[in-house]
Design a protein around this motif. Sequence first.
Motif, short mmCIF file in Angstrom:
data_model
loop_
_atom_site.label_atom_id
_atom_site.label_comp_id
_atom_site.label_asym_id
_atom_site.label_seq_id
_atom_site.Cartn_x
_atom_site.Cartn_y
_atom_site.Cartn_z
N ASP A 66 0.85 -1.19 0.00
CA ASP A 66 0.00 0.00 0.00
C ASP A 66 0.89 1.25 0.00
OD1 ASP A 66 -2.38 1.52 0.17
OD2 ASP A 66 -2.10 1.70 2.34
N GLY A 67 0.75 2.09 -1.01
CA GLY A 67 1.62 3.25 -1.18
C GLY A 67 1.51 4.25 -0.04
N ARG A 68 0.28 4.53 0.41
CA ARG A 68 0.09 5.50 1.51
C ARG A 68 0.69 4.97 2.80
NH1 ARG A 68 -3.70 9.79 0.78
NH2 ARG A 68 -4.62 9.64 -1.29
N LEU A 69 0.43 3.71 3.11
CA LEU A 69 0.97 3.11 4.33
C LEU A 69 2.49 3.06 4.26
CD1 LEU A 69 0.53 1.71 7.04
CD2 LEU A 69 0.34 -0.45 5.79
N SER A 70 3.01 2.70 3.11
CA SER A 70 4.46 2.59 2.94
C SER A 70 5.13 3.95 3.12
CB SER A 70 4.76 2.03 1.55
OG SER A 70 6.14 1.91 1.36
N GLY A 71 4.55 4.98 2.53
CA GLY A 71 5.12 6.33 2.69
C GLY A 71 5.02 6.82 4.12
N GLY A 72 3.90 6.53 4.77
CA GLY A 72 3.73 6.94 6.16
C GLY A 72 4.71 6.25 7.09
N LEU A 73 4.91 4.95 6.86
CA LEU A 73 5.87 4.21 7.68
C LEU A 73 7.28 4.73 7.45
CD1 LEU A 73 4.51 0.56 7.35
CD2 LEU A 73 4.47 2.03 9.38
N ALA A 74 7.60 5.05 6.21
CA ALA A 74 8.94 5.60 5.93
C ALA A 74 9.12 6.94 6.63
CB ALA A 74 9.13 5.75 4.42
N GLY A 75 8.07 7.76 6.66
CA GLY A 75 8.15 9.03 7.37
C GLY A 75 8.36 8.85 8.86
N VAL A 76 7.61 7.93 9.46
CA VAL A 76 7.76 7.66 10.90
C VAL A 76 9.15 7.10 11.19
CG1 VAL A 76 6.91 6.23 12.78
CG2 VAL A 76 5.29 7.41 11.30
N ALA A 77 9.64 6.22 10.33
CA ALA A 77 10.99 5.68 10.52
C ALA A 77 12.03 6.79 10.40
CB ALA A 77 11.26 4.58 9.49
N GLY A 78 11.82 7.70 9.48
CA GLY A 78 12.75 8.83 9.35
C GLY A 78 12.77 9.71 10.58
N VAL A 79 11.59 9.95 11.15
CA VAL A 79 11.52 10.74 12.38
C VAL A 79 12.25 10.02 13.50
CG1 VAL A 79 9.95 11.55 14.18
CG2 VAL A 79 9.41 11.97 11.80
N ALA A 80 12.04 8.71 13.61
CA ALA A 80 12.68 7.94 14.68
C ALA A 80 14.20 7.94 14.53
CB ALA A 80 12.14 6.51 14.68
N VAL A 81 14.68 7.73 13.34
CA VAL A 81 16.14 7.72 13.12
C VAL A 81 16.74 9.09 13.41
CG1 VAL A 81 17.92 7.50 11.35
CG2 VAL A 81 16.11 5.80 11.51
N THR A 82 16.06 10.13 12.94
CA THR A 82 16.55 11.49 13.20
C THR A 82 16.55 11.80 14.69
OG1 THR A 82 15.72 12.20 11.05
CG2 THR A 82 16.17 13.92 12.66
N LEU A 83 15.49 11.40 15.38
CA LEU A 83 15.41 11.64 16.82
C LEU A 83 16.52 10.91 17.57
CD1 LEU A 83 13.74 13.05 19.01
CD2 LEU A 83 12.40 10.96 19.18
N VAL A 84 16.78 9.67 17.21
CA VAL A 84 17.84 8.90 17.88
C VAL A 84 19.21 9.53 17.61
CG1 VAL A 84 19.05 6.69 17.85
CG2 VAL A 84 16.56 6.74 17.98
N LEU A 85 19.48 9.90 16.35
CA LEU A 85 20.77 10.49 16.04
C LEU A 85 20.95 11.86 16.71
CD1 LEU A 85 21.13 9.59 12.25
CD2 LEU A 85 22.34 8.59 14.19
N ALA A 86 19.93 12.71 16.61
CA ALA A 86 20.03 14.03 17.22
C ALA A 86 20.08 13.94 18.74
CB ALA A 86 18.86 14.90 16.77
N GLY A 87 19.29 13.05 19.31
CA GLY A 87 19.30 12.87 20.76
C GLY A 87 20.64 12.33 21.25
N GLY A 88 21.18 11.37 20.53
CA GLY A 88 22.48 10.81 20.90
C GLY A 88 23.58 11.85 20.81
#
Length: 112
Positions: A66-88
């Motif tokens: 599903d394109g919408r779900l896939s894009g949304g999950l990629a966005g959430v994963a990007g937020v999580a990775v950015t948060l972990v890197l910036a927080g670290g």
Amino acid sequence: MSRRRGLWLAGLLVTLVVAGFVSSYASSSPDGLEWAAGETGFADTARDSATADSPLADYAVSGVDDGRLSGGLAGVAGVAVTLVLAGGLTLALRRRTGRSAQDAAAARPAGD
């Protein structure tokens, strides 16, 4: 809950909603560079990047149909990775700065 923590959680929630839900309504038209490449005739010379086979390539999650779900999950994963890197990085710099301040305080002569 402190006011500061509440503000952080509200910001995180808004960010996740934008990344996970609103991003699925982004335009599917080519971006400016792709458009210019098509207009000027060098779009055929483009090659895939080295990360084209990665699990989050092209703003999508591989394996999710599903394109919408896939894009949304990629966005959430990007937020999580950015948060972990910036927080670290923030924690590492805070600890380093804290040590330097203690060393500077210990090195000062008494009475300063």
